[in-house]
Design a protein around this motif. Structure first.
Motif, PDB file in Angstrom:
ATOM      1  N   SER A   1      -2.477  17.138   7.926  1.00  0.00           N
ATOM      2  CA  SER A   1      -3.600  16.313   7.479  1.00  0.00           C
ATOM      3  C   SER A   1      -3.380  14.855   7.842  1.00  0.00           C
ATOM      4  N   ALA A   2      -4.449  14.096   7.851  1.00  0.00           N
ATOM      5  CA  ALA A   2      -4.369  12.652   8.058  1.00  0.00           C
ATOM      6  C   ALA A   2      -3.810  11.994   6.797  1.00  0.00           C
ATOM      7  N   PRO A   3      -3.206  10.812   6.929  1.00  0.00           N
ATOM      8  CA  PRO A   3      -2.743  10.097   5.726  1.00  0.00           C
ATOM      9  C   PRO A   3      -3.923   9.763   4.821  1.00  0.00           C
ATOM     10  N   GLU A   4      -3.658   9.746   3.514  1.00  0.00           N
ATOM     11  CA  GLU A   4      -4.689   9.356   2.562  1.00  0.00           C
ATOM     12  C   GLU A   4      -4.171   8.220   1.702  1.00  0.00           C
ATOM     13  N   PHE A   5      -5.054   7.279   1.431  1.00  0.00           N
ATOM     14  CA  PHE A   5      -4.739   6.144   0.573  1.00  0.00           C
ATOM     15  C   PHE A   5      -4.450   6.638  -0.838  1.00  0.00           C
ATOM     16  N   ALA A   6      -3.357   6.184  -1.419  1.00  0.00           N
ATOM     17  CA  ALA A   6      -3.021   6.540  -2.802  1.00  0.00           C
ATOM     18  C   ALA A   6      -3.314   5.361  -3.726  1.00  0.00           C
ATOM     19  N   LEU A   7      -2.750   4.193  -3.409  1.00  0.00           N
ATOM     20  CA  LEU A   7      -2.990   3.000  -4.212  1.00  0.00           C
ATOM     21  C   LEU A   7      -2.377   1.785  -3.549  1.00  0.00           C
ATOM     22  N   TYR A   8      -2.778   0.617  -4.013  1.00  0.00           N
ATOM     23  CA  TYR A   8      -2.075  -0.586  -3.600  1.00  0.00           C
ATOM     24  C   TYR A   8      -1.770  -1.421  -4.823  1.00  0.00           C
ATOM     25  N   ILE A   9      -0.779  -2.287  -4.644  1.00  0.00           N
ATOM     26  CA  ILE A   9      -0.359  -3.162  -5.738  1.00  0.00           C
ATOM     27  C   ILE A   9      -0.091  -4.545  -5.161  1.00  0.00           C
ATOM     28  N   LEU A  10      -0.497  -5.569  -5.889  1.00  0.00           N
ATOM     29  CA  LEU A  10      -0.235  -6.947  -5.500  1.00  0.00           C
ATOM     30  C   LEU A  10       1.071  -7.412  -6.129  1.00  0.00           C
TER      31      LEU A  10
ATOM     32  N   VAL B   1       4.536  13.735   2.652  1.00  0.00           N
ATOM     33  CA  VAL B   1       5.150  12.512   3.152  1.00  0.00           C
ATOM     34  C   VAL B   1       4.488  11.366   2.394  1.00  0.00           C
ATOM     35  N   TYR B   2       5.274  10.516   1.769  1.00  0.00           N
ATOM     36  CA  TYR B   2       4.764   9.340   1.071  1.00  0.00           C
ATOM     37  C   TYR B   2       5.288   8.127   1.823  1.00  0.00           C
ATOM     38  N   TYR B   3       4.419   7.159   2.077  1.00  0.00           N
ATOM     39  CA  TYR B   3       4.905   5.965   2.755  1.00  0.00           C
ATOM     40  C   TYR B   3       4.214   4.723   2.242  1.00  0.00           C
ATOM     41  N   CYS B   4       4.909   3.625   2.444  1.00  0.00           N
ATOM     42  CA  CYS B   4       4.416   2.329   1.987  1.00  0.00           C
ATOM     43  C   CYS B   4       4.176   1.446   3.200  1.00  0.00           C
ATOM     44  N   ALA B   5       3.276   0.478   3.039  1.00  0.00           N
ATOM     45  CA  ALA B   5       2.915  -0.420   4.125  1.00  0.00           C
ATOM     46  C   ALA B   5       2.550  -1.783   3.553  1.00  0.00           C
ATOM     47  N   LEU B   6       2.653  -2.813   4.404  1.00  0.00           N
ATOM     48  CA  LEU B   6       2.298  -4.167   3.990  1.00  0.00           C
ATOM     49  C   LEU B   6       0.850  -4.520   4.293  1.00  0.00           C
ATOM     50  N   ARG B   7       0.167  -3.626   4.954  1.00  0.00           N
ATOM     51  CA  ARG B   7      -1.252  -3.829   5.235  1.00  0.00           C
ATOM     52  C   ARG B   7      -1.894  -2.456   5.319  1.00  0.00           C
ATOM     53  N   PRO B   8      -3.214  -2.381   5.205  1.00  0.00           N
ATOM     54  CA  PRO B   8      -3.854  -1.069   5.297  1.00  0.00           C
ATOM     55  C   PRO B   8      -3.551  -0.430   6.647  1.00  0.00           C
ATOM     56  N   THR B   9      -3.267   0.852   6.644  1.00  0.00           N
ATOM     57  CA  THR B   9      -3.015   1.566   7.891  1.00  0.00           C
ATOM     58  C   THR B   9      -4.189   2.462   8.246  1.00  0.00           C
ATOM     59  N   VAL B  10      -5.266   2.314   7.523  1.00  0.00           N
ATOM     60  CA  VAL B  10      -6.503   3.032   7.806  1.00  0.00           C
ATOM     61  C   VAL B  10      -7.631   2.016   7.872  1.00  0.00           C
ATOM     62  N   GLU B  11      -8.721   2.371   8.521  1.00  0.00           N
ATOM     63  CA  GLU B  11      -9.858   1.460   8.640  1.00  0.00           C
ATOM     64  C   GLU B  11     -10.735   1.508   7.401  1.00  0.00           C
TER      65      GLU B  11
ATOM     66  N   TYR C   1       0.833  -1.201   0.000  1.00  0.00           N
ATOM     67  CA  TYR C   1       0.000   0.000   0.000  1.00  0.00           C
ATOM     68  C   TYR C   1       0.869   1.253   0.000  1.00  0.00           C
ATOM     69  N   TRP C   2       0.454   2.258  -0.742  1.00  0.00           N
ATOM     70  CA  TRP C   2       1.094   3.572  -0.721  1.00  0.00           C
ATOM     71  C   TRP C   2       0.093   4.594  -0.208  1.00  0.00           C
ATOM     72  N   TYR C   3       0.581   5.462   0.658  1.00  0.00           N
ATOM     73  CA  TYR C   3      -0.199   6.552   1.231  1.00  0.00           C
ATOM     74  C   TYR C   3       0.589   7.843   1.065  1.00  0.00           C
ATOM     75  N   ARG C   4      -0.116   8.966   1.159  1.00  0.00           N
ATOM     76  CA  ARG C   4       0.579  10.247   1.224  1.00  0.00           C
ATOM     77  C   ARG C   4      -0.087  11.077   2.318  1.00  0.00           C
ATOM     78  N   GLN C   5       0.710  11.970   2.891  1.00  0.00           N
ATOM     79  CA  GLN C   5       0.213  12.795   3.981  1.00  0.00           C
ATOM     80  C   GLN C   5       0.761  14.202   3.834  1.00  0.00           C
ATOM     81  N   PHE C   6      -0.144  15.150   3.738  1.00  0.00           N
ATOM     82  CA  PHE C   6       0.234  16.553   3.679  1.00  0.00           C
ATOM     83  C   PHE C   6       0.349  17.085   5.104  1.00  0.00           C
TER      84      PHE C   6
END
Length: 125
Positions: free
Chosen positions: A55-64, A104-114, A47-52
């Protein structure tokens, strides 16, 4: 005059699997392309997110690992992802970077938002 841009991104640890940024910071010139990379072990969804600022992080996209991906709804313009399975590396490309892309752009191995990542709200832990 071209403005300098700065991106920061960080990594997290998830259930024994690890994801780490290839570089902690990227500085680019407005109008150029930039690619951010994270190396990972374990996991098949990235998963990729970005955060201004402020502001709270926002989902950008995910890739399998298979290469299939899903963008936010609506998609964030000029963002694409690809995966290098053999290197265990995931990339986020920002085409024709603009000052408004500074975040701020960050990646994760699972969703970090509900909930649905495309309709993201911040997860409280």
């Amino acid at each position: 005059m071209k403005m300098g841009l700065k991106w920061l991104y960080f990594a997290g640890v998830s259930l024994g699997n690890v994801i780490t940024p290839f570089k902690a910071r990227e500085h680019v010139t407005e109008g150029t392309d930039v690619t951010l990379y994270c190396n990972y072990s374990g996991g098949t969804e990235l998963y990729w997110y970005r955060q201004f600022l402020g502001s709270a992080p926002e989902f950008a996209l995910y890739i399998l690992e298979s290469g299939m991906n899903r963008s936010a709804d609506p998609p964030i313009p000029r963002l694409t992802a690809h995966i290098q399975k053999s290197l265990k590396r995931v990339a986020l490309k920002i085409s024709t970077a603009a000052v408004s892309d500074s975040a701020v752009y960050y990646c994760a191995l699972r969703p970090t938002v509900e909930g649905n990542p495309a309709k993201a709200v911040q997860k409280h832990v």
